[in-house]
Design a protein around this motif. Structure first.
Motif, PDB file in Angstrom:
ATOM      1  N   GLU A 140       0.814  -1.207   0.000  1.00 30.30           N
ATOM      2  CA  GLU A 140       0.000   0.000   0.000  1.00 30.30           C
ATOM      3  C   GLU A 140       0.852   1.263   0.000  1.00 30.30           C
ATOM      4  OE1 GLU A 140      -4.190  -0.823   2.030  1.00 30.30           O
ATOM      5  OE2 GLU A 140      -2.523  -1.069   3.434  1.00 30.30           O
ATOM      6  N   THR A 141       0.325   2.284  -0.674  1.00 33.15           N
ATOM      7  CA  THR A 141       0.989   3.577  -0.711  1.00 33.15           C
ATOM      8  C   THR A 141      -0.034   4.627  -1.108  1.00 33.15           C
ATOM      9  OG1 THR A 141       2.929   4.765  -1.545  1.00 33.15           O
ATOM     10  CG2 THR A 141       1.758   3.355  -3.114  1.00 33.15           C
ATOM     11  N   ALA A 142       0.444   5.823  -1.340  1.00 31.08           N
ATOM     12  CA  ALA A 142      -0.379   6.929  -1.798  1.00 31.08           C
ATOM     13  C   ALA A 142       0.480   7.813  -2.681  1.00 31.08           C
ATOM     14  CB  ALA A 142      -0.920   7.724  -0.609  1.00 31.08           C
ATOM     15  N   PRO A 143      -0.121   8.580  -3.568  1.00 30.36           N
ATOM     16  CA  PRO A 143       0.688   9.495  -4.381  1.00 30.36           C
ATOM     17  C   PRO A 143       1.404  10.512  -3.502  1.00 30.36           C
ATOM     18  CG  PRO A 143      -1.559   9.303  -5.245  1.00 30.36           C
ATOM     19  CD  PRO A 143      -1.550   8.646  -3.898  1.00 30.36           C
ATOM     20  N   TYR A 144       2.516  11.035  -4.024  1.00 32.63           N
ATOM     21  CA  TYR A 144       3.223  12.101  -3.316  1.00 32.63           C
ATOM     22  C   TYR A 144       2.382  13.369  -3.351  1.00 32.63           C
ATOM     23  CZ  TYR A 144       7.454   9.264  -3.113  1.00 32.63           C
ATOM     24  OH  TYR A 144       8.370   8.267  -2.845  1.00 32.63           O
ATOM     25  N   PRO A 145       2.423  14.193  -2.305  1.00 33.35           N
ATOM     26  CA  PRO A 145       3.141  13.944  -1.054  1.00 33.35           C
ATOM     27  C   PRO A 145       2.405  12.943  -0.174  1.00 33.35           C
ATOM     28  CG  PRO A 145       1.930  15.989  -0.901  1.00 33.35           C
ATOM     29  CD  PRO A 145       1.748  15.497  -2.307  1.00 33.35           C
ATOM     30  N   HIS A 146       3.155  12.084   0.526  1.00 35.92           N
ATOM     31  CA  HIS A 146       2.548  11.090   1.400  1.00 35.92           C
ATOM     32  C   HIS A 146       1.897  11.769   2.602  1.00 35.92           C
ATOM     33  CE1 HIS A 146       5.273   7.608  -0.181  1.00 35.92           C
ATOM     34  NE2 HIS A 146       4.262   7.879  -0.981  1.00 35.92           N
ATOM     35  N   PRO A 147       0.948  11.070   3.218  1.00 35.46           N
ATOM     36  CA  PRO A 147       0.276  11.659   4.388  1.00 35.46           C
ATOM     37  C   PRO A 147       1.261  12.008   5.506  1.00 35.46           C
ATOM     38  CG  PRO A 147      -0.836   9.654   3.655  1.00 35.46           C
ATOM     39  CD  PRO A 147       0.433   9.739   2.881  1.00 35.46           C
ATOM     40  N   VAL A 148       0.965  13.078   6.210  1.00 38.53           N
ATOM     41  CA  VAL A 148       1.751  13.500   7.370  1.00 38.53           C
ATOM     42  C   VAL A 148       0.801  13.672   8.549  1.00 38.53           C
ATOM     43  CG1 VAL A 148       3.257  15.277   8.341  1.00 38.53           C
ATOM     44  CG2 VAL A 148       3.436  14.692   5.911  1.00 38.53           C
ATOM     45  N   PRO A 149       1.024  12.950   9.657  1.00 41.63           N
ATOM     46  CA  PRO A 149       2.048  11.928   9.860  1.00 41.63           C
ATOM     47  C   PRO A 149       1.762  10.696   9.014  1.00 41.63           C
ATOM     48  CG  PRO A 149       0.513  11.895  11.691  1.00 41.63           C
ATOM     49  CD  PRO A 149       0.142  13.070  10.841  1.00 41.63           C
ATOM     50  N   PRO A 150       2.789   9.918   8.706  1.00 42.98           N
ATOM     51  CA  PRO A 150       2.563   8.727   7.869  1.00 42.98           C
ATOM     52  C   PRO A 150       1.760   7.679   8.620  1.00 42.98           C
ATOM     53  CG  PRO A 150       4.809   8.768   8.697  1.00 42.98           C
ATOM     54  CD  PRO A 150       4.203  10.079   9.089  1.00 42.98           C
ATOM     55  N   PRO A 151       1.027   6.838   7.897  1.00 41.30           N
ATOM     56  CA  PRO A 151       0.303   5.741   8.551  1.00 41.30           C
ATOM     57  C   PRO A 151       1.264   4.762   9.213  1.00 41.30           C
ATOM     58  CG  PRO A 151      -0.424   6.044   6.273  1.00 41.30           C
ATOM     59  CD  PRO A 151       0.812   6.859   6.449  1.00 41.30           C
ATOM     60  N   PHE A 152       0.776   4.068  10.227  1.00 42.67           N
ATOM     61  CA  PHE A 152       1.564   2.981  10.812  1.00 42.67           C
ATOM     62  C   PHE A 152       1.664   1.874   9.777  1.00 42.67           C
ATOM     63  CE2 PHE A 152       2.765  -0.583  13.370  1.00 42.67           C
ATOM     64  CZ  PHE A 152       3.529  -0.026  14.382  1.00 42.67           C
ATOM     65  N   THR A 153       2.843   1.296   9.631  1.00 40.93           N
ATOM     66  CA  THR A 153       3.043   0.249   8.634  1.00 40.93           C
ATOM     67  C   THR A 153       3.329  -1.087   9.317  1.00 40.93           C
ATOM     68  OG1 THR A 153       5.369   0.929   8.431  1.00 40.93           O
ATOM     69  CG2 THR A 153       3.819   1.794   6.802  1.00 40.93           C
ATOM     70  N   THR A 154       2.774  -2.140   8.749  1.00 42.74           N
ATOM     71  CA  THR A 154       2.915  -3.473   9.314  1.00 42.74           C
ATOM     72  C   THR A 154       4.313  -4.022   9.063  1.00 42.74           C
ATOM     73  OG1 THR A 154       2.182  -4.557   7.287  1.00 42.74           O
ATOM     74  CG2 THR A 154       0.467  -3.944   8.886  1.00 42.74           C
TER      75      THR A 154
END
Length: 206
Positions: free
Chosen positions: A82-96
């Motif tokens: 999973e990702t998102a187009p730039y700019p990424h969310p701030v704060p970034p999501p927690f990643t597994t």
């Protein structure tokens, strides 16, 4: 080819961090840090895909699409990260753990390709694993490919800006020696995160 003197300590650091993470993923033991072996079992699918917080980014089946916190899945095959187009969310999501391990393996495999391979692979070519055993094997293969790439360079290449043409970082603007240092930092900090997630799953995820 002789290993350049400037590369030797970075290669040793890479080898150390790689072994620590490989042992932490596969077992049967990991060095506690003082030479004592601590038993550890192989990474399980439950740990690999554990989502310890709402809205995690993870790896998911393309057939299911991204979760509610992500915009798209990258890669090829049945599973994507999973990702998102730039700019990424701030704060970034927690990643597994799955997200972090596949990110690390993709980074190593693509940078190896853009150093002494076809110089053509992109994130769309990377095949994320949907299970722990495959992801562990993928990491070992990608780390081996990066190490072979390091052994292919001499002092001239270490000073060459853009020797690694990896398209998703600062590789085109940095001497290769700086990229080698950066990859080590990625391995060290993501390896530590992965180890912590295993510890947290043991106490919170069961």
């Amino acid at each position: 080819m002789a290993i350049p003197a400037r590369l030797s300590p970075l290669l040793a650091e890479f080898d150390f961090a790689r072994k620590r993470l490989t042992d932490r993923l596969a077992g049967p033991v990991v060095d506690s840090g003082n030479g004592t072996d601590v038993p550890v079992g192989p990474l399980t699918d439950a740990e690999y895909l554990w989502e310890p917080a709402p809205g995690c980014w993870s790896v998911r089946r393309f057939a299911d699409g991204p979760g509610p916190a992500a915009a798209l899945l990258t890669g090829t095959g049945d599973w994507g990260r999973e990702t998102a187009p730039y700019p990424h969310p701030v704060p970034p999501p927690f990643t597994t753990l799955a997200w972090r391990l596949t990110h690390l393996s993709e980074l190593l495999e693509l940078r190896a390709d853009h150093t002494n391979g076809t110089r053509s692979l992109t994130r769309d070519d990377y095949r994320s694993a949907g299970d722990a055993a495959t992801a562990t094997a993928d990491f070992d293969r990608a780390a081996g490919a990066w190490r072979e790439a390091l052994l292919s360079v001499g002092d001239k290449e270490l000073d060459t800006v853009g020797h690694c043409s990896y398209p998703h970082g600062g590789d085109a603007e940095e001497p290769f020696l700086e990229i080698v240092w950066w990859v080590n930092q990625e391995l060290l900090h993501h390896g530590a995160e992965i180890a912590l997630l295993r510890d947290l799953h043991r106490t919170l995820g069961a």
